[in-house]
Design a protein around this motif. Structure first.
Motif, short mmCIF file in Angstrom:
data_model
loop_
_atom_site.label_atom_id
_atom_site.label_comp_id
_atom_site.label_asym_id
_atom_site.label_seq_id
_atom_site.Cartn_x
_atom_site.Cartn_y
_atom_site.Cartn_z
N THR A 1 65.61 -20.13 -9.89
CA THR A 1 65.27 -21.54 -10.03
C THR A 1 64.36 -21.94 -8.87
O THR A 1 64.71 -21.76 -7.71
CB THR A 1 66.54 -22.41 -10.01
OG1 THR A 1 67.43 -21.98 -11.04
CG2 THR A 1 66.19 -23.88 -10.23
N LEU B 1 61.95 -25.03 -7.27
CA LEU B 1 61.50 -26.42 -7.22
C LEU B 1 60.17 -26.46 -6.47
O LEU B 1 60.08 -25.96 -5.33
CB LEU B 1 62.53 -27.30 -6.50
CG LEU B 1 63.83 -27.58 -7.27
CD1 LEU B 1 64.85 -28.22 -6.36
CD2 LEU B 1 63.56 -28.49 -8.46
N ASP C 1 54.08 -30.47 -8.20
CA ASP C 1 53.27 -30.22 -9.40
C ASP C 1 51.92 -29.59 -9.07
O ASP C 1 51.37 -28.82 -9.86
CB ASP C 1 53.07 -31.55 -10.14
CG ASP C 1 52.48 -31.34 -11.53
OD1 ASP C 1 52.85 -30.35 -12.17
OD2 ASP C 1 51.64 -32.16 -11.95
N TYR D 1 60.42 -31.63 -15.34
CA TYR D 1 59.78 -32.41 -14.28
C TYR D 1 60.73 -33.50 -13.79
O TYR D 1 61.51 -34.07 -14.57
CB TYR D 1 58.49 -33.06 -14.79
CG TYR D 1 57.36 -32.09 -14.99
CD1 TYR D 1 56.47 -31.81 -13.96
CD2 TYR D 1 57.19 -31.44 -16.21
CE1 TYR D 1 55.43 -30.92 -14.14
CE2 TYR D 1 56.15 -30.54 -16.40
CZ TYR D 1 55.27 -30.29 -15.36
OH TYR D 1 54.24 -29.40 -15.54
N ARG E 1 57.62 -33.49 -8.90
CA ARG E 1 58.10 -32.12 -8.67
C ARG E 1 58.51 -31.48 -10.00
O ARG E 1 58.99 -32.15 -10.91
CB ARG E 1 59.29 -32.10 -7.71
CG ARG E 1 58.92 -32.53 -6.30
CD ARG E 1 60.13 -32.53 -5.39
NE ARG E 1 60.62 -31.19 -5.11
CZ ARG E 1 60.13 -30.39 -4.17
NH1 ARG E 1 59.11 -30.80 -3.42
NH2 ARG E 1 60.64 -29.20 -3.96
N MET F 1 60.68 -28.24 -11.87
CA MET F 1 61.73 -27.23 -11.72
C MET F 1 61.50 -26.17 -12.79
O MET F 1 61.58 -26.46 -13.99
CB MET F 1 63.12 -27.83 -11.87
CG MET F 1 64.22 -26.80 -11.61
SD MET F 1 65.90 -27.46 -11.71
CE MET F 1 66.11 -27.53 -13.49
N ALA G 1 57.86 -25.13 -1.62
CA ALA G 1 58.75 -24.71 -2.70
C ALA G 1 60.13 -24.33 -2.17
O ALA G 1 60.26 -23.86 -1.04
CB ALA G 1 58.14 -23.52 -3.45
N SER G 2 61.14 -24.54 -2.99
CA SER G 2 62.49 -24.05 -2.68
C SER G 2 62.90 -23.07 -3.77
O SER G 2 62.52 -23.23 -4.94
CB SER G 2 63.49 -25.21 -2.59
OG SER G 2 63.59 -25.88 -3.82
#
Length: 246
Positions: free
Chosen positions: A57, A59, A62, A84, A88, A90, A116-117
């Motif tokens: 996953t 995040l 955009d 969205y 941001r 996902m 990003a994460s």
């Protein structure tokens, strides 16, 4: 850590890329765990091989979504979801752990400028068309550079590794072939040219056969060197050669 171990215990360490555990299913029905690609048995005894997969996953703002999608596709990812929340996105991907465990996080931070994460969880082991690719330097296999790759990408990956090693290994007094091979088939090759002394420098004029004789003698000497010479591979080459330029 490596410097301390070398200093206190007087041992030479080779730092290699992290690996994952594969499941080998043999033709006699036995299942084995493969921790190191160098320990891969002969393919004639293997029925199929399974690799660990993860659900990732990510995040990301955009603005960087396109780069993240390309990175995941380059790592054999399968897109599962894209949603969205404001500015941001996902994105959820099914990815092979082998493609993530080494430098994926660094690449992700690079293409998103650190915004990003990333989180993941193990899902399953899945069969795929994986092969062991080994690197030979001066016709000698280097176990630390053996990796498991998808067959469709083996040639591209092998060519990239050979080109990197050609730049990283210092030149010797003899020519060094650098090869990537699957089984007994060479799929990529680069040749590191030899350092050469000008043996004809003291020949001023005279018969051309004298120069030819000196060059032939030098050629024979370099051939003997290649048979018995030892190639020193720098420590940084082991990690740098395995990094993928995505």
């Amino acid at each position: 850590i490596r410097d301390r171990l070398e200093r206190e215990y007087n041992i030479d360490l080779i730092t290699t890329a992290p690996s994952v555990v594969y499941h080998l299913y043999m033709k006699d029905g036995e299942m084995r765990e493969l921790h190191n690609p160098a320990d891969m048995p002969d393919l004639t005894h293997v029925d199929h091989l399974e690799e660990p997969r993860i659900k990732a996953t990510i995040l990301v703002p955009d603005d960087y979504l396109g780069d993240v999608l390309k990175l995941c596709q380059d790592r054999r990812g399968i897109q599962l979801d894209l949603t969205y929340a404001g500015s941001r996105a996902m994105v959820v991907y099914d990815l092979p752990l082998n493609e993530v465990v080494f430098d994926f996080h660094d690449k992700l931070k690079s293409v998103t400028k650190g915004y990003a994460s990333f989180d993941y969880q193990m899902t399953e082991y899945r069969q795929d068309n994986l092969v062991k690719m080994q690197v030979l330097v001066n016709d000698e296999p280097v176990d630390a550079l053996s990796i498991m790759v998808h067959r469709d990408r083996a040639e591209t990956r092998g060519r990239a590794m050979c080109e990197k090693l050609k730049d990283l290994i210092p030149r010797h007094m003899f020519k060094i072939p650098i090869q990537a091979a699957i089984g007994g088939k060479v799929i990529a090759r680069e040749t590191l040219s030899a350092l050469r002394k000008d043996v004809t420098a003291k020949c001023y004029g005279g018969d051309a056969t004298r120069k030819k004789k000196l060059l032939e003698k030098q050629k024979a000497g370099k051939k003997r060197m290649r048979q018995f010479g030892k190639v020193d591979i720098p420590q940084e080459a082991f990690i740098s050669a395995l990094k993928m330029d995505s």
